[in-house]
Design an enzyme around this catalytic site. Structure first.
Site, mmCIF file in Angstrom:
data_model
loop_
_atom_site.group_PDB
_atom_site.id
_atom_site.type_symbol
_atom_site.label_atom_id
_atom_site.label_comp_id
_atom_site.label_asym_id
_atom_site.label_seq_id
_atom_site.Cartn_x
_atom_site.Cartn_y
_atom_site.Cartn_z
ATOM 1 N N ASP A 130 0.849 -1.200 0.000
ATOM 2 C CA ASP A 130 0.000 0.000 0.000
ATOM 3 C C ASP A 130 0.881 1.246 0.000
ATOM 4 O OD1 ASP A 130 -2.338 -1.473 0.172
ATOM 5 O OD2 ASP A 130 -2.644 -1.123 2.318
ATOM 6 N N ARG A 181 -1.228 -0.558 -8.607
ATOM 7 C CA ARG A 181 -2.619 -0.236 -8.248
ATOM 8 C C ARG A 181 -2.707 1.288 -8.208
ATOM 9 N NH1 ARG A 181 -3.722 -1.077 -2.248
ATOM 10 N NH2 ARG A 181 -4.251 -3.239 -2.655
HETATM 11 C C1 LIG Z 1 -8.642 -1.394 -3.381
HETATM 12 C C2 LIG Z 1 -8.251 -0.059 -2.832
HETATM 13 C C3 LIG Z 1 -7.009 0.097 -2.298
HETATM 14 C C4 LIG Z 1 -6.603 1.355 -1.816
HETATM 15 N N1 LIG Z 1 -5.330 1.523 -1.380
HETATM 16 C C5 LIG Z 1 -4.903 2.760 -1.024
HETATM 17 C C6 LIG Z 1 -3.543 3.018 -0.717
HETATM 18 O O1 LIG Z 1 -2.686 2.128 -0.757
HETATM 19 N N2 LIG Z 1 -3.192 4.291 -0.381
HETATM 20 C C7 LIG Z 1 -4.105 5.311 -0.346
HETATM 21 O O2 LIG Z 1 -3.735 6.465 -0.079
HETATM 22 N N3 LIG Z 1 -5.412 5.083 -0.618
HETATM 23 C C8 LIG Z 1 -5.829 3.847 -0.951
HETATM 24 N N4 LIG Z 1 -7.156 3.651 -1.267
HETATM 25 C C9 LIG Z 1 -8.164 4.688 -0.958
HETATM 26 C C10 LIG Z 1 -8.316 5.668 -2.097
HETATM 27 O O3 LIG Z 1 -7.155 6.470 -2.192
HETATM 28 C C11 LIG Z 1 -9.545 6.587 -1.892
HETATM 29 O O4 LIG Z 1 -9.405 7.306 -0.704
HETATM 30 C C12 LIG Z 1 -10.878 5.852 -1.845
HETATM 31 O O5 LIG Z 1 -10.902 4.792 -2.749
HETATM 32 C C13 LIG Z 1 -12.061 6.804 -2.201
HETATM 33 O O6 LIG Z 1 -11.897 7.348 -3.462
HETATM 34 P P1 LIG Z 1 -12.692 6.868 -4.789
HETATM 35 O O7 LIG Z 1 -11.662 6.563 -5.815
HETATM 36 O O8 LIG Z 1 -13.614 5.780 -4.511
HETATM 37 O O9 LIG Z 1 -13.394 8.182 -5.301
HETATM 38 P P2 LIG Z 1 -14.395 9.198 -4.623
HETATM 39 O O10 LIG Z 1 -14.591 10.249 -5.642
HETATM 40 O O11 LIG Z 1 -13.908 9.593 -3.271
HETATM 41 O O12 LIG Z 1 -15.718 8.374 -4.431
HETATM 42 C C14 LIG Z 1 -16.506 7.924 -5.528
HETATM 43 C C15 LIG Z 1 -17.775 7.296 -4.973
HETATM 44 O O13 LIG Z 1 -17.438 6.122 -4.214
HETATM 45 C C16 LIG Z 1 -18.247 6.001 -3.069
HETATM 46 N N5 LIG Z 1 -17.383 6.101 -1.868
HETATM 47 C C17 LIG Z 1 -16.071 6.437 -1.852
HETATM 48 N N6 LIG Z 1 -15.594 6.377 -0.591
HETATM 49 C C18 LIG Z 1 -16.618 6.000 0.186
HETATM 50 C C19 LIG Z 1 -16.747 5.763 1.590
HETATM 51 N N7 LIG Z 1 -15.716 5.879 2.412
HETATM 52 N N8 LIG Z 1 -17.959 5.382 2.070
HETATM 53 C C20 LIG Z 1 -19.015 5.236 1.242
HETATM 54 N N9 LIG Z 1 -18.939 5.442 -0.096
HETATM 55 C C21 LIG Z 1 -17.773 5.820 -0.625
HETATM 56 C C22 LIG Z 1 -19.250 7.112 -3.140
HETATM 57 O O14 LIG Z 1 -20.373 6.617 -3.814
HETATM 58 C C23 LIG Z 1 -18.537 8.164 -3.979
HETATM 59 O O15 LIG Z 1 -19.414 9.025 -4.634
HETATM 60 C C24 LIG Z 1 -7.537 2.428 -1.810
HETATM 61 C C25 LIG Z 1 -8.797 2.254 -2.369
HETATM 62 C C26 LIG Z 1 -9.158 1.039 -2.907
HETATM 63 C C27 LIG Z 1 -10.499 0.930 -3.546
#
Ligand SMILES: Cc1cc2nc3c(=O)[nH]c(=O)nc-3n(C[C@H](O)[C@H](O)[C@H](O)COP(=O)(O)OP(=O)(O)OC[C@H]3O[C@@H](n4cnc5c(N)ncnc54)[C@H](O)[C@@H]3O)c2cc1C
Length: 319
Positions: A130, A181
């Site tokens: 990560d 990723r």
């Molecule tokens: C498999 C995976 C691994 C990850 N690994 C890392 C990592 O190593 N380092 C790191 O910094 N971040 C990591 N993240 C977190 C990532 O950076 C984002 O903070 C997170 O995925 C929310 O962003 P989004 O791309 O979904 O977009 P957004 O624009 O934030 O969300 C899009 C839509 O997704 C839904 N959604 C998003 N978050 C939530 C929530 N918490 N609760 C409910 N609904 C939600 C909502 O419907 C929202 O409208 C990871 C995420 C995933 C999916």
């Protein structure tokens, strides 16, 4: 504003002590966390696998302060790999280097990472490192590269589209045929290093996805392994439907087979979308965290969505 507050709270020991005492906080956290024990979480892995969803399994914890804790975290990661093997799971693991001792001693962290990768190799499994906050990016990429140069191919990294530097990092990693990723980024970063506006983070996300998919064609589009453990080169980690639609469109245009990319989402978020993508024939991997150290992970999930915060606050007021 709320995002910053909750990310700051994720680092506060005082807030941690208060919030972890509330039953409803744990009840709400269980939406995002698969349980406190390995036994309960491995059942979640099994259930997701039955639905055709692959998993990356994570034992929660970060910023360990002593070599003993870091050693224990590495042993726990190996226990996860053993547990996956026992159920013949379609799952790999995700780890955080700050959990493995990165901030204590880099060579100790390298030793732990090597132990974990060796165990994963024996099981034919894969470890995703990560990405944490911006201060750790250089060390994380350096340790990733060190492991690749020692002959470990079963390791991948994460890049974050909110950082200005990511395009340059991506370019070099793709040349090295790295399994990357891509996520947007979950930490609180200064505008000196990260795009402050969400719209810019999204535009950068699409640009980076284009680069990843194009590179996959150059590298012969390696596919998801039949046992679901070794992911293809590009892993598109987001719940954002527009970003996912862009990735599908570009992949199709490039003639990439569906299993030459993978969509990844977090446990408990957009289950409908996870199942829809599986039905469409795309590999989907869900990040399944478990353990007693759920507090900072939970706070970051609250920070991402104001509706989650209002739900927590309304429970607090009711109590
Ligand atoms: C498999 C995976 C691994 C990850 N690994 C890392 C990592 O190593 N380092 C790191 O910094 N971040 C990591 N993240 C977190 C990532 O950076 C984002 O903070 C997170 O995925 C929310 O962003 P989004 O791309 O979904 O977009 P957004 O624009 O934030 O969300 C899009 C839509 O997704 C839904 N959604 C998003 N978050 C939530 C929530 N918490 N609760 C409910 N609904 C939600 C909502 O419907 C929202 O409208 C990871 C995420 C995933 C999916």
């Amino acid at each position: 504003m709320l995002r910053s507050l909750f990310i700051s709270l994720s680092k506060s020991e005082w807030a941690k002590d208060q919030i972890m005492r509330w039953d409803f906080a744990w009840n709400m956290a269980t939406r995002f966390v698969a349980g406190e024990t390995l036994e309960s979480a491995i059942e979640v892995v099994r259930t997701l696998n039955e639905k055709g969803i692959n998993v990356t399994f994570d034992h929660l914890g970060e910023f360990t302060a002593t070599p003993e804790e870091a050693r224990k975290a590495a042993e726990d990661a190996i226990a996860m790999l053993d547990a996956i093997e026992e159920i013949d799971g379609r799952a790999g693991i995700s780890i955080k280097l700050s959990q493995m001792g990165l901030l204590i001693d880099k060579s100790l962290c390298a030793e732990h990472l090597r132990m974990i990768l060796q165990s994963a190799k024996t099981h034919g499994n894969f470890v995703r490192i990560d990405m944490e906050d911006a201060t750790t990016v250089d060390d994380t990429l350096a340790l990733y590269r060190q492991m690749r140069s020692e002959g470990f191919e079963n390791v991948g990294v994460v890049l974050q589209s909110y950082l200005y530097r990511t395009e340059a990092d991506m370019e070099v990693l793709l040349r090295e045929a790295a399994r990357v990723r891509l996520c947007k980024g979950a930490y609180k970063e200064s505008p000196d290093v990260a795009y402050p506006k969400k719209a810019d983070v999204d535009v950068n996300y699409d640009r980076l996805v284009d680069m990843m998919l194009e590179a996959a064609t150059r590298h012969g589009a390696p596919r998801l392994s039949p046992d679901g453990r070794i992911p293809p080169l590009p892993a598109i980690a987001t719940h954002d439907e527009l970003r996912i639609a862009n990735a599908k469109r570009v992949a199709e245009k490039l003639g990439l087979p569906k299993d030459a990319l993978e969509f990844q989402m977090l446990y408990g978020i957009r289950r409908d979308l996870q199942e829809q993508l599986v039905a469409e024939g795309y590999p989907v991997r869900v990040y399944v965290p478990y353990g007693t150290q759920w507090y900072p992970y939970f706070m970051r999930r609250l920070a991402e969505r104001p509706a989650n915060v209002w739900f927590l606050l309304s429970n607090l007021l009711r109590e």
